[in-house]
Write a protein that holds these residues in place. Structure first.
Motif, PDB file in Angstrom:
ATOM      1  N   ALA A 167     -61.691 -36.993   0.861  1.00 19.49           N
ATOM      2  CA  ALA A 167     -62.345 -37.260  -0.421  1.00 19.49           C
ATOM      3  C   ALA A 167     -61.451 -38.017  -1.395  1.00 19.49           C
ATOM      4  O   ALA A 167     -61.934 -38.851  -2.170  1.00 19.49           O
ATOM      5  CB  ALA A 167     -62.795 -35.941  -1.054  1.00 19.49           C
ATOM      6  N   HIS A 168     -60.157 -37.750  -1.377  1.00 18.02           N
ATOM      7  CA  HIS A 168     -59.275 -38.305  -2.414  1.00 18.02           C
ATOM      8  C   HIS A 168     -58.047 -39.033  -1.883  1.00 18.02           C
ATOM      9  O   HIS A 168     -57.262 -39.561  -2.676  1.00 18.02           O
ATOM     10  CB  HIS A 168     -58.804 -37.177  -3.343  1.00 18.02           C
ATOM     11  CG  HIS A 168     -59.916 -36.437  -4.009  1.00 18.02           C
ATOM     12  ND1 HIS A 168     -60.663 -36.982  -5.030  1.00 18.02           N
ATOM     13  CD2 HIS A 168     -60.422 -35.192  -3.790  1.00 18.02           C
ATOM     14  CE1 HIS A 168     -61.570 -36.102  -5.423  1.00 18.02           C
ATOM     15  NE2 HIS A 168     -61.452 -35.016  -4.686  1.00 18.02           N
ATOM     16  N   GLY A 169     -57.859 -39.075  -0.568  1.00 21.36           N
ATOM     17  CA  GLY A 169     -56.652 -39.677  -0.041  1.00 21.36           C
ATOM     18  C   GLY A 169     -55.442 -38.797  -0.361  1.00 21.36           C
ATOM     19  O   GLY A 169     -55.570 -37.622  -0.724  1.00 21.36           O
ATOM     20  N   ALA A 170     -54.255 -39.396  -0.265  1.00 18.86           N
ATOM     21  CA  ALA A 170     -53.031 -38.629  -0.506  1.00 18.86           C
ATOM     22  C   ALA A 170     -52.926 -38.131  -1.946  1.00 18.86           C
ATOM     23  O   ALA A 170     -52.182 -37.191  -2.233  1.00 18.86           O
ATOM     24  CB  ALA A 170     -51.807 -39.476  -0.157  1.00 18.86           C
ATOM     25  N   THR A 171     -53.692 -38.736  -2.853  1.00 22.10           N
ATOM     26  CA  THR A 171     -53.616 -38.325  -4.259  1.00 22.10           C
ATOM     27  C   THR A 171     -54.192 -36.930  -4.505  1.00 22.10           C
ATOM     28  O   THR A 171     -54.031 -36.391  -5.597  1.00 22.10           O
ATOM     29  CB  THR A 171     -54.359 -39.328  -5.164  1.00 22.10           C
ATOM     30  OG1 THR A 171     -55.744 -39.387  -4.778  1.00 22.10           O
ATOM     31  CG2 THR A 171     -53.745 -40.719  -5.055  1.00 22.10           C
ATOM     32  N   LEU A 177     -53.027 -34.376  -3.520  1.00 24.79           N
ATOM     33  CA  LEU A 177     -51.870 -33.508  -3.727  1.00 24.79           C
ATOM     34  C   LEU A 177     -51.410 -33.472  -5.179  1.00 24.79           C
ATOM     35  O   LEU A 177     -50.573 -32.637  -5.550  1.00 24.79           O
ATOM     36  CB  LEU A 177     -50.709 -33.963  -2.843  1.00 24.79           C
ATOM     37  CG  LEU A 177     -50.892 -33.736  -1.341  1.00 24.79           C
ATOM     38  CD1 LEU A 177     -49.795 -34.422  -0.557  1.00 24.79           C
ATOM     39  CD2 LEU A 177     -50.931 -32.250  -1.019  1.00 24.79           C
ATOM     40  N   THR A 178     -51.939 -34.361  -6.002  1.00 25.00           N
ATOM     41  CA  THR A 178     -51.540 -34.378  -7.418  1.00 25.00           C
ATOM     42  C   THR A 178     -52.598 -33.758  -8.323  1.00 25.00           C
ATOM     43  O   THR A 178     -52.360 -33.617  -9.521  1.00 25.00           O
ATOM     44  CB  THR A 178     -51.284 -35.828  -7.883  1.00 25.00           C
ATOM     45  OG1 THR A 178     -52.515 -36.585  -7.838  1.00 25.00           O
ATOM     46  CG2 THR A 178     -50.242 -36.504  -7.007  1.00 25.00           C
ATOM     47  N   ARG A 179     -53.738 -33.390  -7.763  1.00 16.68           N
ATOM     48  CA  ARG A 179     -54.827 -32.836  -8.582  1.00 16.68           C
ATOM     49  C   ARG A 179     -54.431 -31.461  -9.119  1.00 16.68           C
ATOM     50  O   ARG A 179     -54.294 -30.501  -8.369  1.00 16.68           O
ATOM     51  CB  ARG A 179     -56.121 -32.742  -7.779  1.00 16.68           C
ATOM     52  CG  ARG A 179     -56.699 -34.089  -7.391  1.00 16.68           C
ATOM     53  CD  ARG A 179     -57.894 -33.939  -6.457  1.00 16.68           C
ATOM     54  NE  ARG A 179     -59.051 -33.305  -7.083  1.00 16.68           N
ATOM     55  CZ  ARG A 179     -59.955 -33.941  -7.817  1.00 16.68           C
ATOM     56  NH1 ARG A 179     -59.835 -35.246  -8.023  1.00 16.68           N
ATOM     57  NH2 ARG A 179     -60.980 -33.288  -8.330  1.00 16.68           N
ATOM     58  N   GLY A 180     -54.215 -31.390 -10.420  1.00 16.58           N
ATOM     59  CA  GLY A 180     -53.849 -30.133 -11.057  1.00 16.58           C
ATOM     60  C   GLY A 180     -52.393 -29.751 -10.911  1.00 16.58           C
ATOM     61  O   GLY A 180     -51.992 -28.653 -11.318  1.00 16.58           O
ATOM     62  N   LEU A 181     -51.580 -30.628 -10.350  1.00 20.83           N
ATOM     63  CA  LEU A 181     -50.187 -30.275 -10.065  1.00 20.83           C
ATOM     64  C   LEU A 181     -49.380 -29.995 -11.330  1.00 20.83           C
ATOM     65  O   LEU A 181     -48.672 -28.982 -11.413  1.00 20.83           O
ATOM     66  CB  LEU A 181     -49.517 -31.388  -9.255  1.00 20.83           C
ATOM     67  CG  LEU A 181     -48.029 -31.164  -8.937  1.00 20.83           C
ATOM     68  CD1 LEU A 181     -47.830 -29.863  -8.151  1.00 20.83           C
ATOM     69  CD2 LEU A 181     -47.468 -32.351  -8.153  1.00 20.83           C
ATOM     70  N   LEU A 182     -49.467 -30.878 -12.325  1.00 22.76           N
ATOM     71  CA  LEU A 182     -48.666 -30.692 -13.543  1.00 22.76           C
ATOM     72  C   LEU A 182     -49.048 -29.396 -14.254  1.00 22.76           C
ATOM     73  O   LEU A 182     -48.172 -28.622 -14.672  1.00 22.76           O
ATOM     74  CB  LEU A 182     -48.850 -31.884 -14.483  1.00 22.76           C
ATOM     75  CG  LEU A 182     -48.109 -31.783 -15.830  1.00 22.76           C
ATOM     76  CD1 LEU A 182     -46.602 -31.639 -15.605  1.00 22.76           C
ATOM     77  CD2 LEU A 182     -48.403 -33.015 -16.700  1.00 22.76           C
TER      78      LEU A 182
END
Length: 334
Positions: A187-191, A193-198
């Motif tokens: 659905a989002h590719g490698a990105t 892994l950054t969803r909600g990370l911060l």
């Protein structure tokens, strides 16, 4: 103890390595054991945090915000509906991912925290008193670092647990960790892994920092037994002492970090637009649409989990029991 005699017979470099391994294993045992017991409460929190807004809308007028008691009634009704549709065992949905993530992060949290406390020795209150500030800083850093390392597991856990209406044992994309991660990547590719990370780093870093800082400061301050010495850490607290001090730490930490926890969970969902926004913008949208009380969805089962079950105190008790009683490691300063 046999474990302690073996530990004391080691050389300096070997002791440091063994101490790190013991700290990790003790933390992993604590995290895994406690997480299984509190799985239903953990999933309840996630379900309430990620539920659609109409679940909590006023029946008289969807635009009206519910009162506090109306909010609690709707929350209980929603969880009851999930139980009727999916069955009672569904509240352990995602527990495999949750335990794996908890074992890794809790073990690493204790290991990195102990190491960072030594690094921050110049900021200790005294040679045998770490002080709240150093404990807080070490805990925040350890929590933020370790949740980043295990973040794919956290993403999988959220999406599995939030998938109301689907069964954990089905052949759907939410069946286990690997299919869930593949679906997120598609659905989002490698990105993905950054969803909600911060927001997760801020939330979990602060949560772990407050837990460590408050628990150890209160536990040692109120203890009538032996204190830390230059050569040996203070002995573990009694079960009741650990439970009470852990409940205090959990109450403060969970209350402060709950809004961030809700936002990060929403950003982690596969189809959520919130994943593409700055987390403060997501928080603003929630408050505008549903009022500030909406930031605390899931706070009741969360506080039940950390205070009444009580997961926080059990975590610390099991850690010190495994470390000091089973492995015989009484080195370092608490």
């Amino acid at each position: 103890h046999i474990g302690r005699r073996k530990f004391e017979a080691m050389g300096g470099g070997e002791v440091d390595r063994k101490r790190m391994v013991i700290s990790f294993v003790s933390g992993a045992c604590a995290g895994g054991a406690v997480k299984t017991c509190t799985a239903p409460l953990s999933r309840s929190v996630i379900l309430l945090q990620t539920a659609q807004s109409d679940v909590f809308a006023s029946s008289a007028s969807p635009s009206l915000q519910l009162s506090y008691w109306g909010f609690l009634r709707r929350s209980a009704a929603y969880l009851r509906d999930v139980q009727l549709v999916e069955g009672a065992l569904s509240f352990w949905k995602g527990n495999g991912a949750s335990i794996l993530q908890k074992v890794v992060t809790t073990g690493s949290n204790y290991m990195v925290y102990d190491r960072l406390k030594q690094t921050l020795r110049p900021f200790w209150r005294s040679d045998v008193d770490v002080g709240f500030g150093a404990r807080l800083a070490a805990g925040i850093t350890a929590g933020a670092f370790n949740v980043t390392v295990a973040y794919p597991l956290d993403l999988a856990r959220t999406n599995i647990a939030a998938s109301a209406g689907k069964t954990a044992s089905s052949s759907s994309e939410w069946a286990s960790i690997a299919p869930t991660l593949r679906t997120l990547y598609a659905a989002h590719g490698a990105t993905f892994l950054t969803r909600g990370l911060l927001c997760t780093q801020i939330c979990q870093g602060l949560n772990i920092g407050l837990h460590f800082g408050i628990y150890e400061t209160i536990a040692l301050g109120l203890s009538t037994g032996p204190k830390n010495t230059a050569k040996e850490r203070a002995p573990r607290n009694s079960f009741l002492h650990s439970v009470v001090c852990g409940a205090c730490a959990g109450l403060v930490a969970s209350t402060i970090t709950q809004p961030f926890d809700l936002i990060r969970r929403r950003q982690q969902l596969i189809h959520a637009d919130a994943g593409n926004k700055w987390f403060f913008a997501v928080m603003r949208d929630v408050v505008r649409k549903n009022g500030p009380l909406a930031l605390y969805r899931g706070i009741v089962p969360e506080l039940v989990k950390v205070c009444l079950v009580p997961s926080s105190g059990l975590n610390f008790f099991v850690y010190e029991f495994v470390r000091q009683d089973l492995f015989g490691d009484k080195s370092g300063v608490r």
